[in-house]
Design a protein around this motif. Structure first.
Motif, PDB file in Angstrom:
ATOM      1  N   ALA A  31       0.878  -1.199   0.090  1.00 38.26           N
ATOM      2  CA  ALA A  31      -0.119  -0.108  -0.011  1.00 38.26           C
ATOM      3  C   ALA A  31       1.015   1.085  -0.012  1.00 38.26           C
ATOM      4  O   ALA A  31       2.164   1.227   0.482  1.00 38.26           O
ATOM      5  CB  ALA A  31      -0.919   0.050   1.214  1.00 38.26           C
ATOM      6  N   HIS A  34      -1.799   7.586   0.934  1.00 43.07           N
ATOM      7  CA  HIS A  34      -3.043   7.778   1.692  1.00 43.07           C
ATOM      8  C   HIS A  34      -4.307   7.528   0.962  1.00 43.07           C
ATOM      9  O   HIS A  34      -4.447   7.618  -0.289  1.00 43.07           O
ATOM     10  CB  HIS A  34      -3.115   9.258   2.015  1.00 43.07           C
ATOM     11  CG  HIS A  34      -2.215   9.841   2.830  1.00 43.07           C
ATOM     12  ND1 HIS A  34      -0.890  10.196   2.327  1.00 43.07           N
ATOM     13  CD2 HIS A  34      -1.749   9.865   4.371  1.00 43.07           C
ATOM     14  CE1 HIS A  34       0.219  10.578   3.381  1.00 43.07           C
ATOM     15  NE2 HIS A  34      -0.567  10.293   4.438  1.00 43.07           N
ATOM     16  N   ARG A  35      -5.272   6.850   1.681  1.00 42.59           N
ATOM     17  CA  ARG A  35      -6.489   6.571   0.859  1.00 42.59           C
ATOM     18  C   ARG A  35      -7.498   7.661   0.965  1.00 42.59           C
ATOM     19  O   ARG A  35      -8.087   7.783   0.105  1.00 42.59           O
ATOM     20  CB  ARG A  35      -7.186   5.587   2.058  1.00 42.59           C
ATOM     21  CG  ARG A  35      -8.675   5.368   1.819  1.00 42.59           C
ATOM     22  CD  ARG A  35      -9.196   3.979   2.525  1.00 42.59           C
ATOM     23  NE  ARG A  35      -9.009   4.383   3.642  1.00 42.59           N
ATOM     24  CZ  ARG A  35      -8.632   2.909   4.762  1.00 42.59           C
ATOM     25  NH1 ARG A  35      -8.350   1.695   4.214  1.00 42.59           N
ATOM     26  NH2 ARG A  35      -8.549   3.023   5.978  1.00 42.59           N
ATOM     27  N   MET A  44      -3.234   4.578   3.470  1.00 40.69           N
ATOM     28  CA  MET A  44      -3.943   3.715   2.555  1.00 40.69           C
ATOM     29  C   MET A  44      -3.470   2.386   3.156  1.00 40.69           C
ATOM     30  O   MET A  44      -2.316   2.180   3.851  1.00 40.69           O
ATOM     31  CB  MET A  44      -2.913   3.633   1.313  1.00 40.69           C
ATOM     32  CG  MET A  44      -3.514   2.895   0.068  1.00 40.69           C
ATOM     33  SD  MET A  44      -5.247   3.101  -0.175  1.00 40.69           S
ATOM     34  CE  MET A  44      -4.826   4.371  -1.394  1.00 40.69           C
ATOM     35  N   THR A  48      -7.966  -1.739   1.254  1.00 42.84           N
ATOM     36  CA  THR A  48      -8.905  -0.474   0.841  1.00 42.84           C
ATOM     37  C   THR A  48      -9.554  -1.134  -0.098  1.00 42.84           C
ATOM     38  O   THR A  48      -9.283  -1.718  -1.190  1.00 42.84           O
ATOM     39  CB  THR A  48      -7.948   0.576   0.389  1.00 42.84           C
ATOM     40  OG1 THR A  48      -7.223   1.165   1.410  1.00 42.84           O
ATOM     41  CG2 THR A  48      -8.717   1.756  -0.070  1.00 42.84           C
ATOM     42  N   PHE A  50     -11.963   0.191  -3.402  1.00 42.07           N
ATOM     43  CA  PHE A  50     -11.910   1.270  -4.214  1.00 42.07           C
ATOM     44  C   PHE A  50     -13.532   1.072  -5.262  1.00 42.07           C
ATOM     45  O   PHE A  50     -14.031   0.154  -5.446  1.00 42.07           O
ATOM     46  CB  PHE A  50     -10.971   1.157  -5.295  1.00 42.07           C
ATOM     47  CG  PHE A  50      -9.509   1.577  -4.685  1.00 42.07           C
ATOM     48  CD1 PHE A  50      -8.777   0.464  -4.254  1.00 42.07           C
ATOM     49  CD2 PHE A  50      -9.014   2.695  -4.575  1.00 42.07           C
ATOM     50  CE1 PHE A  50      -7.579   0.517  -3.540  1.00 42.07           C
ATOM     51  CE2 PHE A  50      -7.709   2.808  -4.088  1.00 42.07           C
ATOM     52  CZ  PHE A  50      -7.123   1.638  -3.592  1.00 42.07           C
ATOM     53  N   ARG A 190     -13.294   1.330   5.017  1.00 45.49           N
ATOM     54  CA  ARG A 190     -12.156   0.901   4.283  1.00 45.49           C
ATOM     55  C   ARG A 190     -12.095   1.500   2.915  1.00 45.49           C
ATOM     56  O   ARG A 190     -11.195   1.170   1.887  1.00 45.49           O
ATOM     57  CB  ARG A 190     -12.173  -0.780   4.396  1.00 45.49           C
ATOM     58  CG  ARG A 190     -11.910  -1.184   5.425  1.00 45.49           C
ATOM     59  CD  ARG A 190     -12.296  -2.744   5.508  1.00 45.49           C
ATOM     60  NE  ARG A 190     -11.715  -3.627   4.291  1.00 45.49           N
ATOM     61  CZ  ARG A 190     -12.212  -4.477   3.647  1.00 45.49           C
ATOM     62  NH1 ARG A 190     -13.406  -5.166   4.194  1.00 45.49           N
ATOM     63  NH2 ARG A 190     -11.809  -5.037   2.711  1.00 45.49           N
ATOM     64  N   ALA A 192     -12.096   4.022  -0.116  1.00 44.66           N
ATOM     65  CA  ALA A 192     -11.507   5.335  -0.739  1.00 44.66           C
ATOM     66  C   ALA A 192     -12.373   6.156  -1.339  1.00 44.66           C
ATOM     67  O   ALA A 192     -13.096   5.833  -2.164  1.00 44.66           O
ATOM     68  CB  ALA A 192     -10.170   5.069  -1.782  1.00 44.66           C
ATOM     69  N   ARG A 203     -18.395   7.780   0.019  1.00 49.72           N
ATOM     70  CA  ARG A 203     -17.743   6.541   0.130  1.00 49.72           C
ATOM     71  C   ARG A 203     -18.977   5.630  -0.154  1.00 49.72           C
ATOM     72  O   ARG A 203     -20.099   5.695   0.660  1.00 49.72           O
ATOM     73  CB  ARG A 203     -17.197   6.423   1.459  1.00 49.72           C
ATOM     74  CG  ARG A 203     -16.098   7.211   1.718  1.00 49.72           C
ATOM     75  CD  ARG A 203     -15.643   6.913   3.425  1.00 49.72           C
ATOM     76  NE  ARG A 203     -14.856   7.978   3.988  1.00 49.72           N
ATOM     77  CZ  ARG A 203     -13.277   7.603   4.008  1.00 49.72           C
ATOM     78  NH1 ARG A 203     -13.036   6.629   3.488  1.00 49.72           N
ATOM     79  NH2 ARG A 203     -12.589   8.652   4.434  1.00 49.72           N
ATOM     80  N   ARG A 242     -12.088  -4.478  -3.856  1.00 46.51           N
ATOM     81  CA  ARG A 242     -10.805  -4.683  -3.695  1.00 46.51           C
ATOM     82  C   ARG A 242     -10.149  -5.584  -4.535  1.00 46.51           C
ATOM     83  O   ARG A 242     -10.155  -6.590  -4.814  1.00 46.51           O
ATOM     84  CB  ARG A 242     -10.811  -5.628  -2.125  1.00 46.51           C
ATOM     85  CG  ARG A 242      -9.466  -5.717  -1.648  1.00 46.51           C
ATOM     86  CD  ARG A 242      -9.284  -6.436  -0.184  1.00 46.51           C
ATOM     87  NE  ARG A 242      -8.130  -6.653   0.080  1.00 46.51           N
ATOM     88  CZ  ARG A 242      -7.743  -7.863   0.973  1.00 46.51           C
ATOM     89  NH1 ARG A 242      -8.783  -8.304   1.560  1.00 46.51           N
ATOM     90  NH2 ARG A 242      -6.682  -8.135   1.077  1.00 46.51           N
TER      91      ARG A 242
END
Length: 256
Positions: A31, A34-35, A44, A48, A50, A190, A192, A203, A242
């Motif tokens: 990772a 940052h997320r 991150m 995470t 996405f 979790r 991003a 989110r 993920r």
């Protein structure tokens, strides 16, 4: 790959990312960055989730359609109208399932979002009312409408909402439980964020206008983009995944 991702972060092209590569039993995963950067900074992590955005077309709707084709329940060269009888007028009767999947239907890129419509049924109705911009089969034009309609076909032929079909037939067999439509509250931490507006991070919800309008309808069982599996609409809105691949997300960048 480490260098490329770190350079992208340094160039402020993305706040962070996740890399996961496997080959011959060997795995490399990390990772980076940052997320999220706003409203607060979050590091991150490898788990995470996405927003896959329009990749939903190729990791949900298209494979669902191909499964039905493989099982003999759907045919590539069948007319769309044979599955959606209300899809008529302006030459649309000639459009095939194949042309939806390959973006050669001649339909415009998207449905209008100016009027106050809501919900899955209204979105499909809007798609059926659209006029062709070109004769079917002549021009490639990327169009969300194609996958609105393809998702509707999957639902009608498969007999269950798209989100249920792909969960049961694709994601559960592949053992990828973090891939799906509209993640539950337990997974939001979790995710991003796709965008931050007035201090609020988006989110697990779709933020681009056509999908957001579709998803706002409380009775909608789930354009999915539309890419959401716990509640989703058919075809093209956002799946949240993920992914074992390089994935980057910026809180200020809009995905469609």
């Amino acid at each position: 790959m480490d260098e490329a991702i770190n350079q992208a972060i340094a160039d402020k092209k993305c706040p962070g990312g996740v890399l996961w590569v496997e080959h011959s039993g060997v795995a490399y995963h990390r990772a980076y960055g940052h997320r999220a950067l706003a409203p607060s900074v979050e590091p991150m992590t490898e788990d995470t989730i996405f927003d896959a955005a329009s990749l939903t077309k190729v990791i949900a709707c298209a494979p669902a359609a191909m499964l039905l084709i493989e099982r003999g329940k759907l045919k590539l060269d069948d007319l769309v109208q044979s599955y959606i009888p209300e899809f008529t007028g302006e030459g649309k009767e000639a459009i095939t399932v194949r042309q939806l999947m390959t973006h050669t239907s001649g339909l415009p890129p998207d449905i209008e979002t100016k009027s106050d419509w809501r919900g899955q049924a209204a979105a499909v109705e809007k798609a059926c009312q659209e006029k062709l911009q070109d004769p079917p089969g002549l021009v490639f034009r990327y169009s969300d409408i194609n996958y609105f309609l393809l998702g509707e076909i999957v639902q009608r032929v498969g007999g269950v909402p798209l989100e249920q079909f792909v969960a049961r037939e694709i994601y559960q067999p592949l053992k990828i439980p973090d891939t799906g439509f509209l993640p539950p509250a337990s997974k939001l931490g979790r995710i991003a964020p796709t965008e931050v507006v007035e201090g609020k991070a988006y989110r697990g919800v779709v933020h681009d206008p056509p999908r957001a309008t579709w998803e706002a309808w409380p009775a909608t069982p789930g354009c999915s983009q539309r890419l959401r599996i716990w509640r989703a609409t058919p075809g093209c809105c956002s799946i949240w995944a993920r992914s074992k691949a390089c994935a980057c997300s910026s809180p200020k960048q809009s995905n469609s």
